[in-house]
Design a protein around this motif. Structure first.
Motif, PDB file in Angstrom:
ATOM      1  N   THR A  79       0.830  -1.199   0.000  1.00 51.57           N
ATOM      2  CA  THR A  79       0.000   0.000   0.000  1.00 51.57           C
ATOM      3  C   THR A  79       0.867   1.252   0.000  1.00 51.57           C
ATOM      4  O   THR A  79       0.579   2.225  -0.715  1.00 51.57           O
ATOM      5  CB  THR A  79      -0.949   0.008   1.211  1.00 51.57           C
ATOM      6  OG1 THR A  79      -1.770  -1.164   1.156  1.00 51.57           O
ATOM      7  CG2 THR A  79      -1.829   1.249   1.229  1.00 51.57           C
ATOM      8  N   ALA A  80       1.947   1.239   0.775  1.00 53.00           N
ATOM      9  CA  ALA A  80       2.872   2.377   0.786  1.00 53.00           C
ATOM     10  C   ALA A  80       3.516   2.565  -0.589  1.00 53.00           C
ATOM     11  O   ALA A  80       3.681   3.703  -1.052  1.00 53.00           O
ATOM     12  CB  ALA A  80       3.940   2.171   1.853  1.00 53.00           C
ATOM     13  N   ILE A  81       3.851   1.460  -1.243  1.00 57.47           N
ATOM     14  CA  ILE A  81       4.411   1.546  -2.595  1.00 57.47           C
ATOM     15  C   ILE A  81       3.377   2.122  -3.554  1.00 57.47           C
ATOM     16  O   ILE A  81       3.702   2.949  -4.414  1.00 57.47           O
ATOM     17  CB  ILE A  81       4.906   0.159  -3.061  1.00 57.47           C
ATOM     18  CG1 ILE A  81       6.115  -0.273  -2.248  1.00 57.47           C
ATOM     19  CG2 ILE A  81       5.239   0.171  -4.547  1.00 57.47           C
ATOM     20  CD1 ILE A  81       6.527  -1.708  -2.477  1.00 57.47           C
ATOM     21  N   THR A  82       2.130   1.719  -3.406  1.00 56.53           N
ATOM     22  CA  THR A  82       1.066   2.242  -4.264  1.00 56.53           C
ATOM     23  C   THR A  82       0.922   3.752  -4.088  1.00 56.53           C
ATOM     24  O   THR A  82       0.805   4.493  -5.068  1.00 56.53           O
ATOM     25  CB  THR A  82      -0.277   1.563  -3.934  1.00 56.53           C
ATOM     26  OG1 THR A  82      -0.140   0.158  -4.098  1.00 56.53           O
ATOM     27  CG2 THR A  82      -1.392   2.060  -4.832  1.00 56.53           C
ATOM     28  N   VAL A  83       0.930   4.218  -2.846  1.00 53.94           N
ATOM     29  CA  VAL A  83       0.802   5.655  -2.579  1.00 53.94           C
ATOM     30  C   VAL A  83       2.010   6.405  -3.134  1.00 53.94           C
ATOM     31  O   VAL A  83       1.870   7.481  -3.730  1.00 53.94           O
ATOM     32  CB  VAL A  83       0.633   5.897  -1.065  1.00 53.94           C
ATOM     33  CG1 VAL A  83       0.724   7.374  -0.724  1.00 53.94           C
ATOM     34  CG2 VAL A  83      -0.690   5.316  -0.585  1.00 53.94           C
ATOM     35  N   THR A  84       3.194   5.838  -2.978  1.00 55.91           N
ATOM     36  CA  THR A  84       4.403   6.479  -3.486  1.00 55.91           C
ATOM     37  C   THR A  84       4.385   6.575  -5.003  1.00 55.91           C
ATOM     38  O   THR A  84       4.709   7.614  -5.582  1.00 55.91           O
ATOM     39  CB  THR A  84       5.650   5.695  -3.029  1.00 55.91           C
ATOM     40  OG1 THR A  84       5.645   5.609  -1.606  1.00 55.91           O
ATOM     41  CG2 THR A  84       6.919   6.378  -3.490  1.00 55.91           C
ATOM     42  N   VAL A  85       4.012   5.479  -5.660  1.00 60.11           N
ATOM     43  CA  VAL A  85       3.989   5.455  -7.124  1.00 60.11           C
ATOM     44  C   VAL A  85       2.920   6.395  -7.669  1.00 60.11           C
ATOM     45  O   VAL A  85       3.094   6.997  -8.729  1.00 60.11           O
ATOM     46  CB  VAL A  85       3.789   4.011  -7.634  1.00 60.11           C
ATOM     47  CG1 VAL A  85       3.487   3.967  -9.110  1.00 60.11           C
ATOM     48  CG2 VAL A  85       5.028   3.187  -7.342  1.00 60.11           C
ATOM     49  N   SER A  86       1.818   6.567  -6.942  1.00 58.74           N
ATOM     50  CA  SER A  86       0.753   7.446  -7.432  1.00 58.74           C
ATOM     51  C   SER A  86       1.206   8.898  -7.475  1.00 58.74           C
ATOM     52  O   SER A  86       0.693   9.687  -8.262  1.00 58.74           O
ATOM     53  CB  SER A  86      -0.499   7.313  -6.575  1.00 58.74           C
ATOM     54  OG  SER A  86      -0.279   7.885  -5.297  1.00 58.74           O
ATOM     55  N   LYS A 133       2.438   6.841 -19.265  1.00 57.42           N
ATOM     56  CA  LYS A 133       1.524   5.766 -19.651  1.00 57.42           C
ATOM     57  C   LYS A 133       1.689   4.514 -18.785  1.00 57.42           C
ATOM     58  O   LYS A 133       0.811   3.662 -18.749  1.00 57.42           O
ATOM     59  CB  LYS A 133       1.732   5.399 -21.115  1.00 57.42           C
ATOM     60  CG  LYS A 133       1.362   6.508 -22.064  1.00 57.42           C
ATOM     61  CD  LYS A 133       1.563   6.092 -23.500  1.00 57.42           C
ATOM     62  CE  LYS A 133       1.174   7.210 -24.440  1.00 57.42           C
ATOM     63  NZ  LYS A 133       1.340   6.847 -25.841  1.00 57.42           N
ATOM     64  N   VAL A 134       2.797   4.414 -18.108  1.00 54.46           N
ATOM     65  CA  VAL A 134       3.079   3.215 -17.313  1.00 54.46           C
ATOM     66  C   VAL A 134       2.426   3.286 -15.926  1.00 54.46           C
ATOM     67  O   VAL A 134       2.346   2.285 -15.225  1.00 54.46           O
ATOM     68  CB  VAL A 134       4.617   3.020 -17.181  1.00 54.46           C
ATOM     69  CG1 VAL A 134       4.977   1.762 -16.450  1.00 54.46           C
ATOM     70  CG2 VAL A 134       5.269   3.044 -18.542  1.00 54.46           C
ATOM     71  N   SER A 135       1.925   4.446 -15.528  1.00 53.93           N
ATOM     72  CA  SER A 135       1.398   4.604 -14.171  1.00 53.93           C
ATOM     73  C   SER A 135       0.188   3.716 -13.909  1.00 53.93           C
ATOM     74  O   SER A 135       0.082   3.112 -12.842  1.00 53.93           O
ATOM     75  CB  SER A 135       1.057   6.066 -13.892  1.00 53.93           C
ATOM     76  OG  SER A 135       0.070   6.518 -14.789  1.00 53.93           O
ATOM     77  N   VAL A 136      -0.710   3.613 -14.872  1.00 51.64           N
ATOM     78  CA  VAL A 136      -1.887   2.757 -14.692  1.00 51.64           C
ATOM     79  C   VAL A 136      -1.468   1.288 -14.643  1.00 51.64           C
ATOM     80  O   VAL A 136      -1.965   0.514 -13.809  1.00 51.64           O
ATOM     81  CB  VAL A 136      -2.923   3.000 -15.818  1.00 51.64           C
ATOM     82  CG1 VAL A 136      -4.061   2.009 -15.728  1.00 51.64           C
ATOM     83  CG2 VAL A 136      -3.441   4.412 -15.754  1.00 51.64           C
ATOM     84  N   LEU A 137      -0.547   0.911 -15.507  1.00 49.49           N
ATOM     85  CA  LEU A 137      -0.061  -0.470 -15.519  1.00 49.49           C
ATOM     86  C   LEU A 137       0.631  -0.827 -14.201  1.00 49.49           C
ATOM     87  O   LEU A 137       0.445  -1.921 -13.664  1.00 49.49           O
ATOM     88  CB  LEU A 137       0.884  -0.679 -16.699  1.00 49.49           C
ATOM     89  CG  LEU A 137       1.397  -2.086 -16.920  1.00 49.49           C
ATOM     90  CD1 LEU A 137       0.250  -3.020 -17.251  1.00 49.49           C
ATOM     91  CD2 LEU A 137       2.429  -2.094 -18.027  1.00 49.49           C
ATOM     92  N   THR A 138       1.394   0.115 -13.663  1.00 49.01           N
ATOM     93  CA  THR A 138       2.069  -0.110 -12.382  1.00 49.01           C
ATOM     94  C   THR A 138       1.055  -0.269 -11.256  1.00 49.01           C
ATOM     95  O   THR A 138       1.188  -1.166 -10.413  1.00 49.01           O
ATOM     96  CB  THR A 138       3.019   1.059 -12.082  1.00 49.01           C
ATOM     97  OG1 THR A 138       3.912   1.232 -13.176  1.00 49.01           O
ATOM     98  CG2 THR A 138       3.819   0.802 -10.830  1.00 49.01           C
ATOM     99  N   ALA A 139       0.052   0.588 -11.231  1.00 46.21           N
ATOM    100  CA  ALA A 139      -0.977   0.492 -10.191  1.00 46.21           C
ATOM    101  C   ALA A 139      -1.734  -0.830 -10.277  1.00 46.21           C
ATOM    102  O   ALA A 139      -2.024  -1.458  -9.256  1.00 46.21           O
ATOM    103  CB  ALA A 139      -1.941   1.663 -10.308  1.00 46.21           C
ATOM    104  N   LEU A 140      -2.036  -1.266 -11.499  1.00 44.83           N
ATOM    105  CA  LEU A 140      -2.729  -2.549 -11.671  1.00 44.83           C
ATOM    106  C   LEU A 140      -1.854  -3.729 -11.261  1.00 44.83           C
ATOM    107  O   LEU A 140      -2.342  -4.712 -10.689  1.00 44.83           O
ATOM    108  CB  LEU A 140      -3.192  -2.714 -13.113  1.00 44.83           C
ATOM    109  CG  LEU A 140      -4.389  -1.865 -13.525  1.00 44.83           C
ATOM    110  CD1 LEU A 140      -4.653  -2.002 -15.014  1.00 44.83           C
ATOM    111  CD2 LEU A 140      -5.608  -2.261 -12.732  1.00 44.83           C
ATOM    112  N   ALA A 141      -0.562  -3.646 -11.541  1.00 46.37           N
ATOM    113  CA  ALA A 141       0.353  -4.725 -11.153  1.00 46.37           C
ATOM    114  C   ALA A 141       0.440  -4.843  -9.632  1.00 46.37           C
ATOM    115  O   ALA A 141       0.392  -5.953  -9.082  1.00 46.37           O
ATOM    116  CB  ALA A 141       1.731  -4.485 -11.748  1.00 46.37           C
ATOM    117  N   ILE A 142       0.554  -3.707  -8.945  1.00 48.34           N
ATOM    118  CA  ILE A 142       0.616  -3.736  -7.484  1.00 48.34           C
ATOM    119  C   ILE A 142      -0.702  -4.236  -6.902  1.00 48.34           C
ATOM    120  O   ILE A 142      -0.716  -5.035  -5.952  1.00 48.34           O
ATOM    121  CB  ILE A 142       0.973  -2.341  -6.940  1.00 48.34           C
ATOM    122  CG1 ILE A 142       2.396  -1.964  -7.372  1.00 48.34           C
ATOM    123  CG2 ILE A 142       0.871  -2.308  -5.419  1.00 48.34           C
ATOM    124  CD1 ILE A 142       2.767  -0.530  -7.087  1.00 48.34           C
ATOM    125  N   ALA A 143      -1.818  -3.818  -7.474  1.00 42.00           N
ATOM    126  CA  ALA A 143      -3.127  -4.289  -7.000  1.00 42.00           C
ATOM    127  C   ALA A 143      -3.285  -5.788  -7.225  1.00 42.00           C
ATOM    128  O   ALA A 143      -3.877  -6.487  -6.396  1.00 42.00           O
ATOM    129  CB  ALA A 143      -4.240  -3.526  -7.701  1.00 42.00           C
TER     130      ALA A 143
END
Length: 96
Positions: free
Chosen positions: A27-34, A40-50
């Motif tokens: 969750t901390a990684i998700t908040v940091t990445v957001s 274009k990679v931001s959505v893909l990164t969020a989906l991968a972490i989820a």
């Protein structure tokens, strides 16, 4: 007539604490990445972490790790089929 009950391994509190800590870190990684501008990679990164977080919840909190392999394979086939249908829906919307 004897009935056989499915016996699961008794996982102690340590497994749940480690799983909880892993989910907190993810969750901390998700908040940091957001907060980062990944383009274009931001959505893909969020989906991968989820996806990783969902897999951890499925494996440990829903005890999928301790089920028979055939049940686990069937469960993932259903999830992949659902993902394909949702993906095809979004693919259709892109080209309207």
């Amino acid at each position: 007539m004897k009935k056989k009950h499915a016996e699961h391994e008794n996982s102690g509190y340590g497994v749940y604490v480690v799983t909880w800590l892993a989910l907190l870190i993810l969750t901390a990684i998700t908040v940091t990445v957001s907060g980062m501008n990944l383009g274009k990679v931001s959505v893909l990164t969020a989906l991968a972490i989820a996806t990783i977080k969902g897999s951890v919840v499925l494996a440990f909190f829903m005890h999928l790790k301790y089920e028979k392999p055939m049940f686990t394979v069937m469960f993932y086939i259903v999830l992949m089929t659902l993902a394909v249908f949702i993906g095809l829906t979004f693919f259709d919307i892109l080209f309207r």
